[in-house]
Write a protein that holds these residues in place. Structure first.
Motif, PDB file in Angstrom:
ATOM      1  N   ASP A  77       0.812  -1.224   0.000  1.00 36.37           N
ATOM      2  CA  ASP A  77       0.000   0.000   0.000  1.00 36.37           C
ATOM      3  C   ASP A  77       0.842   1.269   0.000  1.00 36.37           C
ATOM      4  O   ASP A  77       0.424   2.285  -0.556  1.00 36.37           O
ATOM      5  N   THR A  78       2.014   1.243   0.607  1.00 37.33           N
ATOM      6  CA  THR A  78       2.857   2.437   0.652  1.00 37.33           C
ATOM      7  C   THR A  78       3.915   2.438  -0.445  1.00 37.33           C
ATOM      8  O   THR A  78       4.746   3.345  -0.501  1.00 37.33           O
ATOM      9  N   LEU A  79       3.878   1.436  -1.309  1.00 40.34           N
ATOM     10  CA  LEU A  79       4.896   1.288  -2.343  1.00 40.34           C
ATOM     11  C   LEU A  79       4.301   1.577  -3.719  1.00 40.34           C
ATOM     12  O   LEU A  79       3.152   1.968  -3.848  1.00 40.34           O
ATOM     13  N   LEU A  80       5.104   1.351  -4.772  1.00 38.96           N
ATOM     14  CA  LEU A  80       4.679   1.676  -6.124  1.00 38.96           C
ATOM     15  C   LEU A  80       4.009   0.509  -6.840  1.00 38.96           C
ATOM     16  O   LEU A  80       3.373   0.705  -7.875  1.00 38.96           O
ATOM     17  N   SER A  81       4.118  -0.689  -6.303  1.00 35.32           N
ATOM     18  CA  SER A  81       3.753  -1.885  -7.055  1.00 35.32           C
ATOM     19  C   SER A  81       2.290  -1.944  -7.478  1.00 35.32           C
ATOM     20  O   SER A  81       1.969  -2.483  -8.537  1.00 35.32           O
ATOM     21  N   VAL A  82       1.381  -1.438  -6.650  1.00 29.46           N
ATOM     22  CA  VAL A  82      -0.045  -1.588  -6.955  1.00 29.46           C
ATOM     23  C   VAL A  82      -0.682  -0.306  -7.504  1.00 29.46           C
ATOM     24  O   VAL A  82      -1.901  -0.240  -7.654  1.00 29.46           O
ATOM     25  N   LEU A  83       0.123   0.704  -7.788  1.00 29.14           N
ATOM     26  CA  LEU A  83      -0.447   1.994  -8.200  1.00 29.14           C
ATOM     27  C   LEU A  83      -1.458   1.891  -9.335  1.00 29.14           C
ATOM     28  O   LEU A  83      -2.560   2.441  -9.235  1.00 29.14           O
ATOM     29  N   PRO A  84      -1.137   1.229 -10.450  1.00 26.21           N
ATOM     30  CA  PRO A  84      -2.090   1.264 -11.578  1.00 26.21           C
ATOM     31  C   PRO A  84      -3.421   0.613 -11.250  1.00 26.21           C
ATOM     32  O   PRO A  84      -4.484   1.167 -11.583  1.00 26.21           O
ATOM     33  N   VAL A  85      -3.383  -0.553 -10.614  1.00 26.11           N
ATOM     34  CA  VAL A  85      -4.617  -1.275 -10.311  1.00 26.11           C
ATOM     35  C   VAL A  85      -5.413  -0.556  -9.235  1.00 26.11           C
ATOM     36  O   VAL A  85      -6.636  -0.406  -9.330  1.00 26.11           O
ATOM     37  N   ARG A  86      -4.738  -0.080  -8.203  1.00 24.75           N
ATOM     38  CA  ARG A  86      -5.435   0.655  -7.148  1.00 24.75           C
ATOM     39  C   ARG A  86      -6.099   1.907  -7.701  1.00 24.75           C
ATOM     40  O   ARG A  86      -7.241   2.240  -7.346  1.00 24.75           O
ATOM     41  N   ALA A  87      -5.407   2.620  -8.583  1.00 26.45           N
ATOM     42  CA  ALA A  87      -5.978   3.833  -9.173  1.00 26.45           C
ATOM     43  C   ALA A  87      -7.253   3.519  -9.942  1.00 26.45           C
ATOM     44  O   ALA A  87      -8.243   4.260  -9.855  1.00 26.45           O
ATOM     45  N   GLU A  88      -7.242   2.428 -10.702  1.00 29.20           N
ATOM     46  CA  GLU A  88      -8.440   2.045 -11.450  1.00 29.20           C
ATOM     47  C   GLU A  88      -9.586   1.688 -10.507  1.00 29.20           C
ATOM     48  O   GLU A  88     -10.741   2.063 -10.745  1.00 29.20           O
ATOM     49  N   GLU A  89      -9.275   0.976  -9.431  1.00 30.06           N
ATOM     50  CA  GLU A  89     -10.310   0.604  -8.463  1.00 30.06           C
ATOM     51  C   GLU A  89     -10.939   1.838  -7.826  1.00 30.06           C
ATOM     52  O   GLU A  89     -12.162   1.935  -7.690  1.00 30.06           O
ATOM     53  N   ILE A  90     -10.103   2.791  -7.437  1.00 32.83           N
ATOM     54  CA  ILE A  90     -10.621   3.998  -6.791  1.00 32.83           C
ATOM     55  C   ILE A  90     -11.395   4.852  -7.783  1.00 32.83           C
ATOM     56  O   ILE A  90     -12.466   5.390  -7.460  1.00 32.83           O
ATOM     57  N   ALA A  91     -10.889   4.987  -9.004  1.00 32.09           N
ATOM     58  CA  ALA A  91     -11.588   5.787 -10.012  1.00 32.09           C
ATOM     59  C   ALA A  91     -12.990   5.237 -10.258  1.00 32.09           C
ATOM     60  O   ALA A  91     -13.972   5.993 -10.308  1.00 32.09           O
ATOM     61  N   GLY A  92     -13.102   3.926 -10.405  1.00 33.20           N
ATOM     62  CA  GLY A  92     -14.412   3.322 -10.618  1.00 33.20           C
ATOM     63  C   GLY A  92     -15.320   3.470  -9.417  1.00 33.20           C
ATOM     64  O   GLY A  92     -16.523   3.745  -9.557  1.00 33.20           O
ATOM     65  N   ALA A  93     -14.752   3.326  -8.208  1.00 32.74           N
ATOM     66  CA  ALA A  93     -15.552   3.433  -6.984  1.00 32.74           C
ATOM     67  C   ALA A  93     -16.082   4.856  -6.802  1.00 32.74           C
ATOM     68  O   ALA A  93     -17.236   5.044  -6.376  1.00 32.74           O
ATOM     69  N   ILE A  94     -15.264   5.856  -7.119  1.00 35.39           N
ATOM     70  CA  ILE A  94     -15.714   7.246  -6.990  1.00 35.39           C
ATOM     71  C   ILE A  94     -16.864   7.512  -7.951  1.00 35.39           C
ATOM     72  O   ILE A  94     -17.882   8.110  -7.568  1.00 35.39           O
ATOM     73  N   HIS A  95     -16.719   7.101  -9.191  1.00 28.63           N
ATOM     74  CA  HIS A  95     -17.781   7.340 -10.171  1.00 28.63           C
ATOM     75  C   HIS A  95     -19.079   6.680  -9.723  1.00 28.63           C
ATOM     76  O   HIS A  95     -20.155   7.295  -9.777  1.00 28.63           O
ATOM     77  N   ASP A  96     -18.985   5.448  -9.248  1.00 32.27           N
ATOM     78  CA  ASP A  96     -20.200   4.745  -8.811  1.00 32.27           C
ATOM     79  C   ASP A  96     -20.834   5.420  -7.602  1.00 32.27           C
ATOM     80  O   ASP A  96     -22.060   5.558  -7.526  1.00 32.27           O
ATOM     81  N   ALA A  97     -20.003   5.854  -6.658  1.00 33.64           N
ATOM     82  CA  ALA A  97     -20.530   6.492  -5.447  1.00 33.64           C
ATOM     83  C   ALA A  97     -21.209   7.818  -5.780  1.00 33.64           C
ATOM     84  O   ALA A  97     -22.291   8.119  -5.262  1.00 33.64           O
ATOM     85  N   LEU A  98     -20.579   8.614  -6.630  1.00 36.18           N
ATOM     86  CA  LEU A  98     -21.181   9.903  -6.978  1.00 36.18           C
ATOM     87  C   LEU A  98     -22.429   9.728  -7.835  1.00 36.18           C
ATOM     88  O   LEU A  98     -23.382  10.497  -7.703  1.00 36.18           O
ATOM     89  N   SER A  99     -22.432   8.736  -8.696  1.00 35.03           N
ATOM     90  CA  SER A  99     -23.623   8.482  -9.507  1.00 35.03           C
ATOM     91  C   SER A  99     -24.805   8.097  -8.620  1.00 35.03           C
ATOM     92  O   SER A  99     -25.939   8.508  -8.866  1.00 35.03           O
ATOM     93  N   ALA A 100     -24.528   7.319  -7.575  1.00 38.68           N
ATOM     94  CA  ALA A 100     -25.597   6.896  -6.671  1.00 38.68           C
ATOM     95  C   ALA A 100     -26.189   8.068  -5.908  1.00 38.68           C
ATOM     96  O   ALA A 100     -27.368   8.067  -5.546  1.00 38.68           O
ATOM     97  N   ASN A 101     -25.376   9.103  -5.679  1.00 38.93           N
ATOM     98  CA  ASN A 101     -25.838  10.256  -4.899  1.00 38.93           C
ATOM     99  C   ASN A 101     -26.310  11.419  -5.770  1.00 38.93           C
ATOM    100  O   ASN A 101     -26.851  12.395  -5.254  1.00 38.93           O
ATOM    101  N   ARG A 102     -26.105  11.341  -7.078  1.00 44.80           N
ATOM    102  CA  ARG A 102     -26.223  12.523  -7.931  1.00 44.80           C
ATOM    103  C   ARG A 102     -27.597  13.194  -7.859  1.00 44.80           C
ATOM    104  O   ARG A 102     -27.701  14.401  -7.698  1.00 44.80           O
ATOM    105  N   ASP A 103     -28.668  12.443  -7.982  1.00 48.33           N
ATOM    106  CA  ASP A 103     -30.000  13.055  -8.023  1.00 48.33           C
ATOM    107  C   ASP A 103     -30.313  13.835  -6.753  1.00 48.33           C
ATOM    108  O   ASP A 103     -30.937  14.899  -6.787  1.00 48.33           O
ATOM    109  N   ARG A 104     -29.841  13.326  -5.617  1.00 49.14           N
ATOM    110  CA  ARG A 104     -30.155  13.980  -4.349  1.00 49.14           C
ATOM    111  C   ARG A 104     -29.203  15.119  -4.044  1.00 49.14           C
ATOM    112  O   ARG A 104     -29.605  16.133  -3.461  1.00 49.14           O
TER     113      ARG A 104
END
Length: 456
Positions: free
Chosen positions: A411-438
């Motif tokens: 978690d504090t190293l460089l090895s998982v950066l690309p995959v972690r970034a994709e996971e977070i990017a997708g999670a943010i979009h899904d979370a904001l989409s779920a809240n968008r109307d309200r």
């Protein structure tokens, strides 16, 4: 008088810090936007000029992971932001191949990161240090937060965010013995080494005695730099252990840094996670590349041949106290050998300067998020790095580099950066989409949701 921005911008996401983790996230967000899932993201970075560990990049510094573990290749090897494409764009691909190495210098890797970051200049504000993150309450529900930053001139600016990603890295760990010497210019943490050494008398050839404290890669690099580049320096390197320990980077052990291993760690109960992390601490903490250990051993051996001793490795030593005076810095040093008492063989040593290669603490997220602390509990995160919050806090808060206890050593190293970034990017979009109307009216983003990449 502090000047304030009174018309705050509003973003789907504000990222705090723009080091490798949030830079990888910016790339993942750009890819996500190209697939029809855009987010308006902006990043804040306290450094005036983009650099990665810039004050530690001595000439002996080399990466400890393969160049293929760059910002993108583990997820998308065809990305224009790969290290290979960086080499191609700079006309050095053939030359790098001829080096026959997987490990670029940290200086070159820093230049790679700076090149990648330059493509997101319109999405990142340099020279702004975030002071705090405050809630905006609407009927008891927090749908947005205010991110308040300050530039070098003391001007404050407020941005409003619908989600937050903190990636502020570690802060220097100062041993208790040196807490009273934080403002003493003769003492530096390794994170500020290069700027510090340029102002020391040894640069002009004046004799100095310097102590290096710590047992890891940073201490080793400072030790060999002081000996090799400053002939007027006598340097003592103090380590608690009986010998320098090599980092275990063997193939099977390296599999713990694979992205898939994150699931192995996360799916354990906390006791199991702790055991897994403890078992492999020798991959990253208080260890040194085996090649560098051999280089240091050879250097110390050559001293025995020449009879000129300017560098000493002092094992089984711990600094119990440090005091600065007109004649230098006095260190009370005790033996840490097995069976020795806590103050066994205590002695006083005097130095002109001290380098603390004593690692980093990762607590800055707690300070920045203090106004939201009542909603965030003990900052536990889910699999996608989102802090588990009280229902009133509808703003998703994500952490990068603060989740070792739940997601493993990578978690504090460089090895998982690309995959972690994709996971977070997708999670943010899904979370904001779920809240968008309200929560909000649709935000304004560019048609392609991202900045064009001209150089790639």
């Amino acid at each position: 008088m502090t000047l304030r921005d009174i018309s705050p911008a509003v973003h789907d996401l504000v990222g705090i810090g723009f080091g490798p983790s949030n830079l990888a996230l910016a790339i993942a967000l750009q890819e996500q936007a190209a697939s029809g899932r855009p987010l308006d993201a902006h990043f804040l970075e306290k450094q005036q000029n983009y650099q990665w560990h810039g004050n530690t990049l001595v000439s002996q510094s080399e990466m400890q992971i393969s160049f293929l573990k760059d910002l993108v290749s583990m997820r998308n090897p065809t990305s224009p932001y790969s290290f290979v494409n960086y080499l191609h764009r700079h006309g050095r691909l053939v030359d790098f191949i001829n080096l026959r190495t997987f490990y670029p210098s940290r200086m070159e890797y820093n230049d790679y990161l700076r090149w990648a970051a330059s493509h997101f200049a319109g999405q990142c504000s340099l020279g702004e240090e975030v002071q705090t993150i405050e809630p905006e309450t609407d009927g008891g529900r927090i749908d947005r937060v205010r991110v308040i930053s300050r530039d070098a001139q003391g001007r404050e600016r407020t941005r409003v965010a619908r989600s937050i990603v903190l990636s502020t890295g570690g802060t220097p760990r100062i041993p208790e013995a040196f807490r009273g010497m934080r403002d003493d210019s003769r003492v530096t943490h390794h994170s500020g080494y290069l700027n510090w050494i340029r102002n020391q008398p040894c640069v002009g050839g004046k004799p100095m005695r310097i102590a290096v404290i710590g047992a890891g890669q940073s201490a080793a690099e400072a030790f060999i730099d002081l000996h090799g580049n400053y002939p007027s320096v006598k340097v003592d390197w103090m380590v608690r252990g009986a010998a320098l320990k090599p980092a275990d980077d063997s193939p099977f052990v390296n599999e713990i840094f694979a992205p898939a291993y994150t699931d192995v760690v996360f799916e354990q109960a906390q006791a199991g996670r702790d055991r897994l992390i403890e078992a492999y601490l020798n991959t990253n903490y208080s260890v040194i590349d085996a090649d560098l250990i051999e280089q240091i051993y050879a250097m110390l051996y050559r001293q025995k041949v020449s009879g000129q001793f300017r560098a000493n490795l002092l094992t089984c030593k711990a600094v119990r106290a440090a005091h600065g005076g007109a004649n230098g810095i006095e260190l009370t040093v005790a033996t840490t050998a097995p069976g020795a008492g806590i103050d066994a063989d205590s002695e006083t040593r005097r130095y002109d300067a001290v380098v603390l290669a004593t690692g980093y603490e990762r607590e800055s997220h707690r300070r920045l998020l203090e106004p939201l602390a009542r909603y965030l509990g003990d900052f536990l995160v889910d699999r996608n790095y989102r802090v588990q919050a009280a229902p009133e806090l509808a703003v998703p808060v994500y952490l990068q580099g603060f989740c070792q206890s739940s997601h493993g050593l990578s978690d504090t190293l460089l090895s998982v950066l690309p995959v972690r970034a994709e996971e977070i990017a997708g999670a943010i979009h899904d979370a904001l989409s779920a809240n968008r109307d309200r929560c909000w009216a649709p935000s304004t983003v560019q048609k392609d949701g991202s900045q064009a990449i001209a150089a790639a």
